[in-house]
Design an enzyme around this catalytic site. Structure first.
Site, PDB file in Angstrom:
ATOM      1  N   ILE A 109       6.175  -3.739  11.192  1.00 29.25           N
ATOM      2  CA  ILE A 109       5.777  -2.384  11.595  1.00 29.25           C
ATOM      3  C   ILE A 109       4.279  -2.209  11.381  1.00 29.25           C
ATOM      4  O   ILE A 109       3.763  -1.091  11.387  1.00 29.25           O
ATOM      5  CB  ILE A 109       6.525  -1.285  10.807  1.00 29.25           C
ATOM      6  CG1 ILE A 109       6.400  -1.522   9.304  1.00 29.25           C
ATOM      7  CG2 ILE A 109       7.957  -1.155  11.239  1.00 29.25           C
ATOM      8  CD1 ILE A 109       6.321  -0.246   8.528  1.00 29.25           C
ATOM      9  N   ALA A 110       3.567  -3.332  11.165  1.00 28.28           N
ATOM     10  CA  ALA A 110       2.142  -3.251  10.826  1.00 28.28           C
ATOM     11  C   ALA A 110       1.278  -3.348  12.090  1.00 28.28           C
ATOM     12  O   ALA A 110       0.894  -2.321  12.669  1.00 28.28           O
ATOM     13  CB  ALA A 110       1.811  -4.329   9.823  1.00 28.28           C
ATOM     14  N   ARG A 111       0.996  -4.563  12.519  1.00 29.80           N
ATOM     15  CA  ARG A 111       0.193  -4.776  13.721  1.00 29.80           C
ATOM     16  C   ARG A 111       0.636  -6.054  14.406  1.00 29.80           C
ATOM     17  O   ARG A 111       0.985  -7.029  13.729  1.00 29.80           O
ATOM     18  CB  ARG A 111      -1.292  -4.951  13.364  1.00 29.80           C
ATOM     19  CG  ARG A 111      -2.073  -3.664  13.221  1.00 29.80           C
ATOM     20  CD  ARG A 111      -2.280  -2.941  14.544  1.00 29.80           C
ATOM     21  NE  ARG A 111      -2.979  -1.681  14.361  1.00 29.80           N
ATOM     22  CZ  ARG A 111      -2.413  -0.523  14.024  1.00 29.80           C
ATOM     23  NH1 ARG A 111      -1.116  -0.459  13.838  1.00 29.80           N
ATOM     24  NH2 ARG A 111      -3.133   0.564  13.898  1.00 29.80           N
ATOM     25  N   GLU A 132       0.030  -6.004  22.802  1.00 30.40           N
ATOM     26  CA  GLU A 132       0.817  -4.893  23.345  1.00 30.40           C
ATOM     27  C   GLU A 132      -0.070  -3.960  24.180  1.00 30.40           C
ATOM     28  O   GLU A 132      -1.260  -3.869  23.926  1.00 30.40           O
ATOM     29  CB  GLU A 132       1.482  -4.104  22.201  1.00 30.40           C
ATOM     30  CG  GLU A 132       0.485  -3.436  21.260  1.00 30.40           C
ATOM     31  CD  GLU A 132       1.151  -2.723  20.089  1.00 30.40           C
ATOM     32  OE1 GLU A 132       1.965  -3.313  19.384  1.00 30.40           O
ATOM     33  OE2 GLU A 132       0.792  -1.543  19.887  1.00 30.40           O
ATOM     34  N   ARG A 148      -3.144  -7.701  -2.456  1.00 27.84           N
ATOM     35  CA  ARG A 148      -4.398  -8.193  -3.038  1.00 27.84           C
ATOM     36  C   ARG A 148      -4.424  -7.975  -4.550  1.00 27.84           C
ATOM     37  O   ARG A 148      -4.860  -8.809  -5.306  1.00 27.84           O
ATOM     38  CB  ARG A 148      -5.586  -7.449  -2.414  1.00 27.84           C
ATOM     39  CG  ARG A 148      -6.100  -8.099  -1.137  1.00 27.84           C
ATOM     40  CD  ARG A 148      -7.219  -7.273  -0.606  1.00 27.84           C
ATOM     41  NE  ARG A 148      -6.816  -5.856  -0.621  1.00 27.84           N
ATOM     42  CZ  ARG A 148      -7.075  -4.987   0.332  1.00 27.84           C
ATOM     43  NH1 ARG A 148      -7.752  -5.354   1.383  1.00 27.84           N
ATOM     44  NH2 ARG A 148      -6.668  -3.729   0.259  1.00 27.84           N
ATOM     45  N   GLY A 199       0.851  -1.197   0.000  1.00 26.77           N
ATOM     46  CA  GLY A 199       0.000   0.000   0.000  1.00 26.77           C
ATOM     47  C   GLY A 199       0.876   1.232   0.000  1.00 26.77           C
ATOM     48  O   GLY A 199       1.994   1.214  -0.524  1.00 26.77           O
ATOM     49  N   ARG A 200       0.387   2.290   0.627  1.00 22.71           N
ATOM     50  CA  ARG A 200       1.137   3.554   0.631  1.00 22.71           C
ATOM     51  C   ARG A 200       2.467   3.399   1.355  1.00 22.71           C
ATOM     52  O   ARG A 200       3.505   3.852   0.875  1.00 22.71           O
ATOM     53  CB  ARG A 200       0.341   4.639   1.340  1.00 22.71           C
ATOM     54  CG  ARG A 200      -1.023   4.926   0.743  1.00 22.71           C
ATOM     55  CD  ARG A 200      -1.738   5.906   1.653  1.00 22.71           C
ATOM     56  NE  ARG A 200      -3.091   6.185   1.255  1.00 22.71           N
ATOM     57  CZ  ARG A 200      -4.151   5.483   1.658  1.00 22.71           C
ATOM     58  NH1 ARG A 200      -3.997   4.430   2.461  1.00 22.71           N
ATOM     59  NH2 ARG A 200      -5.355   5.809   1.266  1.00 22.71           N
ATOM     60  N   ILE A 201       2.443   2.754   2.514  1.00 24.52           N
ATOM     61  CA  ILE A 201       3.680   2.635   3.299  1.00 24.52           C
ATOM     62  C   ILE A 201       4.612   1.614   2.647  1.00 24.52           C
ATOM     63  O   ILE A 201       5.819   1.849   2.540  1.00 24.52           O
ATOM     64  CB  ILE A 201       3.367   2.268   4.773  1.00 24.52           C
ATOM     65  CG1 ILE A 201       2.487   3.354   5.408  1.00 24.52           C
ATOM     66  CG2 ILE A 201       4.657   2.099   5.582  1.00 24.52           C
ATOM     67  CD1 ILE A 201       1.939   3.010   6.791  1.00 24.52           C
ATOM     68  N   HIS A 243       6.006   0.567  19.395  1.00 21.83           N
ATOM     69  CA  HIS A 243       4.987   1.109  18.477  1.00 21.83           C
ATOM     70  C   HIS A 243       5.209   2.605  18.208  1.00 21.83           C
ATOM     71  O   HIS A 243       4.346   3.438  18.505  1.00 21.83           O
ATOM     72  CB  HIS A 243       3.572   0.859  19.031  1.00 21.83           C
ATOM     73  CG  HIS A 243       2.517   0.869  17.963  1.00 21.83           C
ATOM     74  ND1 HIS A 243       1.393   0.086  18.008  1.00 21.83           N
ATOM     75  CD2 HIS A 243       2.411   1.576  16.810  1.00 21.83           C
ATOM     76  CE1 HIS A 243       0.638   0.322  16.941  1.00 21.83           C
ATOM     77  NE2 HIS A 243       1.243   1.226  16.198  1.00 21.83           N
ATOM     78  N   ILE A 244       6.388   2.899  17.669  1.00 19.77           N
ATOM     79  CA  ILE A 244       6.737   4.299  17.380  1.00 19.77           C
ATOM     80  C   ILE A 244       6.959   4.528  15.882  1.00 19.77           C
ATOM     81  O   ILE A 244       7.633   5.473  15.486  1.00 19.77           O
ATOM     82  CB  ILE A 244       7.989   4.751  18.179  1.00 19.77           C
ATOM     83  CG1 ILE A 244       9.198   3.820  17.898  1.00 19.77           C
ATOM     84  CG2 ILE A 244       7.694   4.817  19.671  1.00 19.77           C
ATOM     85  CD1 ILE A 244      10.518   4.341  18.473  1.00 19.77           C
ATOM     86  N   GLY A 245       6.369   3.646  15.068  1.00 22.03           N
ATOM     87  CA  GLY A 245       6.585   3.743  13.616  1.00 22.03           C
ATOM     88  C   GLY A 245       6.318   5.119  13.048  1.00 22.03           C
ATOM     89  O   GLY A 245       7.058   5.612  12.196  1.00 22.03           O
TER      90      GLY A 245
HETATM   91  C1  8YV Z   1      -0.202   5.150  15.488  1.00 22.52           C
HETATM   92  C2  8YV Z   1      -0.448   3.227  13.854  1.00 22.52           C
HETATM   93  O1  8YV Z   1       0.800   5.987  15.962  1.00 22.52           O
HETATM   94  O2  8YV Z   1      -1.476   4.677  12.319  1.00 22.52           O
HETATM   95  C3  8YV Z   1      -1.457   3.557  12.811  1.00 22.52           C
HETATM   96  O3  8YV Z   1      -2.255   2.668  12.461  1.00 22.52           O
HETATM   97  O4  8YV Z   1      -0.318   2.117  14.221  1.00 22.52           O
HETATM   98  C4  8YV Z   1       0.435   4.279  14.444  1.00 22.52           C
HETATM   99  O5  8YV Z   1       0.884   5.108  13.431  1.00 22.52           O
HETATM  100  C5  8YV Z   1      -0.802   4.534  16.683  1.00 22.52           C
HETATM  101  O6  8YV Z   1      -1.465   3.409  16.399  1.00 22.52           O
HETATM  102  C6  8YV Z   1      -1.708   5.544  17.376  1.00 22.52           C
HETATM  103  O7  8YV Z   1      -3.015   5.539  16.925  1.00 22.52           O
END
Ligand code: 8YV
Length: 322
Positions: A239-241, A270, A182, A160-162, A288-290
């Protein structure tokens, strides 16, 4: 009814930037968690009971129970691009608008993906811990040997975008790019990326980068069976979930040397962490500082606020999810 009572009531679940609150304050009656108390789901339900809008983040669960407790709710603005914490179906059924914050965080998050990739490949945090512990007594040929990045193969799961922003950076490292998505990425040619099956990606990639949304379909997409098919020199970056990777299986694979290393910004359940992960020296871990650069986070927070303001004015939402 006093003037403030006639304003729409908005619950802002986390301490937000002053400049963002300054935009919202004149327009809404805010219930702002300014001291960042950890609200339980019950507390959030109680606060949402007479709210017309919620301004949430990804760690706030917006489920049927919360929506049932907030009969006047019309709008949910999340300060995140991910929406897996929101029951979108339940919102749609109740006519509640939902907005998220795409784009503004893409470059910062892609930078972080690369930070984890490089740090895990070259054992940056592991060797720093060793150095700080006073263990460095001599230089050695084979000290902290890591993995090559330049000229290697990057596998991106979710273009996707990222994912695309990560791929653009990979070109400077002379990498082959394979990806799963997809549908074919529109910029596939420009990125020099080939769409392949997941099994082929896992077999061929030196770096496996997870950038896809969490959903029941992506739950434990990477588990013991998948890790077993990866190269023993491979590095996994998430860096997703949390929940896309089976953290228990990952810790075992890293301990067994089935893969070389991992870079993780997100975790199952988390902020609680699977202890097995903490025992692995070959994981670079961040909390979670992406998206956490000032401009990206203020951009996200402001975009969520602007969606609320557009909703209040009856205008088209800037970034609606549905
Ligand atoms: C957020 C993220 O900083 O945008 C998302 O989906 O996971 C992170 O960029 C964090 O989840 C706060 O909502």
């Amino acid at each position: 009814m006093s003037h403030s009572e006639s304003k729409a009531r908005v619950v802002v679940t986390r301490r937000n930037f002053p400049e963002v609150i300054a935009e919202l304050e004149p327009v809404f009656s805010l219930d702002h968690n300014a001291d960042d108390t950890l609200w339980s789901p019950a507390e959030l339900r109680a606060r949402a009971a007479n709210a017309q809008a919620l301004y949430v983040v990804a760690s706030d669960k917006v489920d049927g129970a919360l929506l049932d407790a907030a009969p006047g709710l019309k709008m949910v603005a999340t300060g995140s691009v991910g929406t897996n914490h929101i029951d979108l179906e339940a919102c749609r059924a109740r006519g509640i608008a939902v907005t998220n914050t795409p784009d503004v965080l893409s470059e910062a998050t892609a930078d972080m993906a690369w930070t984890l990739l490089m740090a895990a490949a070259r054992r940056v945090t592991e060797s720093e811990r060793w150095l700080r512990a006073g263990l460095w007594q001599r230089w050695a040929w084979d000290q902290f040997l890591g993995q090559d990045v330049f000229g290697s193969t990057l596998g991106i799961i979710g273009m996707g975008r990222i994912g695309s922003a990560i791929a653009r950076r990979a070109r400077g490292f002379g990498m082959q790019i394979v990806y799963t998505n997809r549908s074919p990425a529109a910029n596939e040619l420009e990125l020099g990326a080939s769409r392949v099956e997941l099994s082929e990606l896992l077999r061929s990639a030196d770096y496996v980068m997870l950038v896809l949304p969490y959903s029941p379909a992506s739950h434990h997409l990477i588990g013991a069976a998948e890790l077993a098919t990866m190269k023993s020199s491979a590095v996994l970056i998430n860096i997703a979930r949390g929940g896309i990777v089976d953290d228990v299986a990952l810790a075992l694979a890293l301990k067994k040397g089935q893969i070389a290393a991992a870079g993780l910004d997100v975790y199952e359940g988390e902020p609680a962490l699977h202890l097995g992960l903490l025992e692995c020296d070959n994981i670079v871990m961040t909390p979670h500082i992406g998206s956490a650069t000032r401009s990206s986070r203020v951009g996200m927070a402001m975009l969520a606020a602007q969606n609320l303001l557009a909703w209040q004015r009856g205008e088209a939402l800037l970034t609606p999810v549905h």
